[in-house]
Write a protein that holds these residues in place. Sequence first.
Motif, short mmCIF file in Angstrom:
data_model
loop_
_atom_site.label_atom_id
_atom_site.label_comp_id
_atom_site.label_asym_id
_atom_site.label_seq_id
_atom_site.Cartn_x
_atom_site.Cartn_y
_atom_site.Cartn_z
N ASN A 1 0.84 -1.19 0.00
CA ASN A 1 0.00 0.00 0.00
C ASN A 1 0.88 1.26 0.00
O ASN A 1 1.98 1.28 0.58
CB ASN A 1 -0.91 0.03 1.22
N SER A 2 0.40 2.30 -0.69
CA SER A 2 1.05 3.62 -0.67
C SER A 2 0.12 4.61 0.00
O SER A 2 -1.07 4.66 -0.30
CB SER A 2 1.37 4.10 -2.09
N ALA A 3 0.68 5.36 0.93
CA ALA A 3 -0.13 6.33 1.66
C ALA A 3 -0.62 7.46 0.75
O ALA A 3 -1.66 8.07 1.04
CB ALA A 3 0.67 6.91 2.84
N ASP A 4 0.07 7.76 -0.31
CA ASP A 4 -0.33 8.86 -1.21
C ASP A 4 -0.02 8.44 -2.64
O ASP A 4 1.13 8.54 -3.11
CB ASP A 4 0.40 10.15 -0.85
N GLY A 5 -1.04 7.99 -3.34
CA GLY A 5 -0.86 7.54 -4.72
C GLY A 5 -0.53 8.66 -5.68
O GLY A 5 -0.08 8.41 -6.81
N ALA A 6 -0.74 9.93 -5.28
CA ALA A 6 -0.38 11.05 -6.15
C ALA A 6 1.13 11.27 -6.14
O ALA A 6 1.67 11.95 -7.02
CB ALA A 6 -1.09 12.32 -5.71
N VAL A 7 1.81 10.72 -5.14
CA VAL A 7 3.27 10.83 -5.06
C VAL A 7 3.92 9.57 -5.63
O VAL A 7 4.82 9.65 -6.48
CB VAL A 7 3.73 11.06 -3.61
N THR B 1 2.99 5.10 -6.43
CA THR B 1 2.11 3.94 -6.36
C THR B 1 2.96 2.69 -6.17
O THR B 1 4.17 2.70 -6.44
CB THR B 1 1.28 3.79 -7.65
N GLY C 1 7.04 14.92 -4.04
CA GLY C 1 6.57 14.86 -2.65
C GLY C 1 7.09 13.65 -1.92
O GLY C 1 8.05 13.00 -2.37
N GLU C 2 6.47 13.34 -0.77
CA GLU C 2 6.89 12.23 0.06
C GLU C 2 5.68 11.39 0.46
O GLU C 2 4.58 11.91 0.64
CB GLU C 2 7.61 12.72 1.32
N THR C 3 5.88 10.10 0.57
CA THR C 3 4.83 9.19 1.01
C THR C 3 5.47 8.00 1.70
O THR C 3 6.70 7.91 1.78
CB THR C 3 3.96 8.72 -0.19
N ASP D 1 5.25 20.74 -10.88
CA ASP D 1 5.59 20.28 -9.53
C ASP D 1 7.10 20.14 -9.31
O ASP D 1 7.55 19.31 -8.52
CB ASP D 1 4.90 18.95 -9.24
#
Length: 388
Positions: free
Chosen positions: A67-73, A75, A88-90, A139
């Motif tokens: 699982n990734s905490a933030d798929g926008a950063v 996957t 970013g960071e995840t 970005d």
Amino acid sequence: MKKFITIISVMAAFAAAFTSCEKEEIVGTNDGDGLFLNKVELTLVKGNAETLVATVTPKGAASLTWNSADGAVATVDTKGVVTAVGAGETVVTATAGGRTVECAVKVQSPVTSLTLDKTEVYINKGEETEVKATVGPEDINVPYVYTWTSSDESIFTVTPDPEDASKVVVKGLMGGFGTLYVQAGDVTSSIPVTIDVDLAGLVITGAPTGKIYVGEVFQLAVVKDPIDAIDEISPVWSSSDESVVTVDQNGLVTTVGGGTATIKVESNGFEATLDVTVNVLTTVSFYPNYVDYYPDNFLEFHSSFSPGAYYSYVRSGDMMKFQVDEGLVITEIHIETYGNGSYPLNANVDTGSYNASTFTWTGSSDSVTFTVTSSYSYITKFTVTYKN
């Protein structure tokens, strides 16, 4: 009792050895026995991917999920492949049997595109214009600087805006062509630059100084006026009188005969001309006994020179001085003797010694003196060539 203590000691040693071996096998984080991850931190460039390796022990003891905490950063797929999506960071986690291990993922987004607000710069000499650069993607989180460069600072200069490094002022210094470069991060962009200067005329160069004589060759060239005009020229050369001078299409001039002619070059609706006067060498032939019929001081004899009816007698020590008037230059003197070599003339002159029945001196002087070294000789004819 002693035997029991020994058994306990052996078991403790065995347990210690097993624990040491187990620690050496652990790579990365450990959230309890049986779940391991090969990395606790991962840095990726946007668009790149890397595979994390999670190990469940014993093998097959529990199913593994990612699982990734933030798929926008970033996957992660079912095989642990982490793909960088945005800056970013995840945190990426692997879970099995109620146990979880984590990897901190940082995604870098550098400059990948660099565009200019002009496709070219076309200004007149002395003018200025502004050019602006835009970077992408939106970005970007990797530091970068703008670097502006002129391909030729003698043609145009670039001055960055002190308040906005993405802008630069281009100034034209002289007519010509070049390229404006800008770099941001690892990306470079460029556009062509033209500094315009209009052609106002043509100028002929290479004309010889001094007088020109038949048989001479010289090279002319044509330059633009002003010299930094950007127009390409295709010169066409011509002569007004090819019996006097000829000129080829490379500007090479050959003098043919005496007189004056005009050489012309044309291009782009302009023309330039050069008047050329070609002088002819003068040749005078005479017998020694007729020297009085020629200009004063043209020929002067010293010592025992004795003019005769058809020849003149000279002997060792006699001198023959050829002198032309001011403004004239002797280029050749030819002397013939009597008897087809029976009485050869030996003589010294500044450029060397002569010993023959006939000989020719060549040079460039207004005065030439021969000193006779032969015991005696008979001169039958002089031929003198000179130019004015």
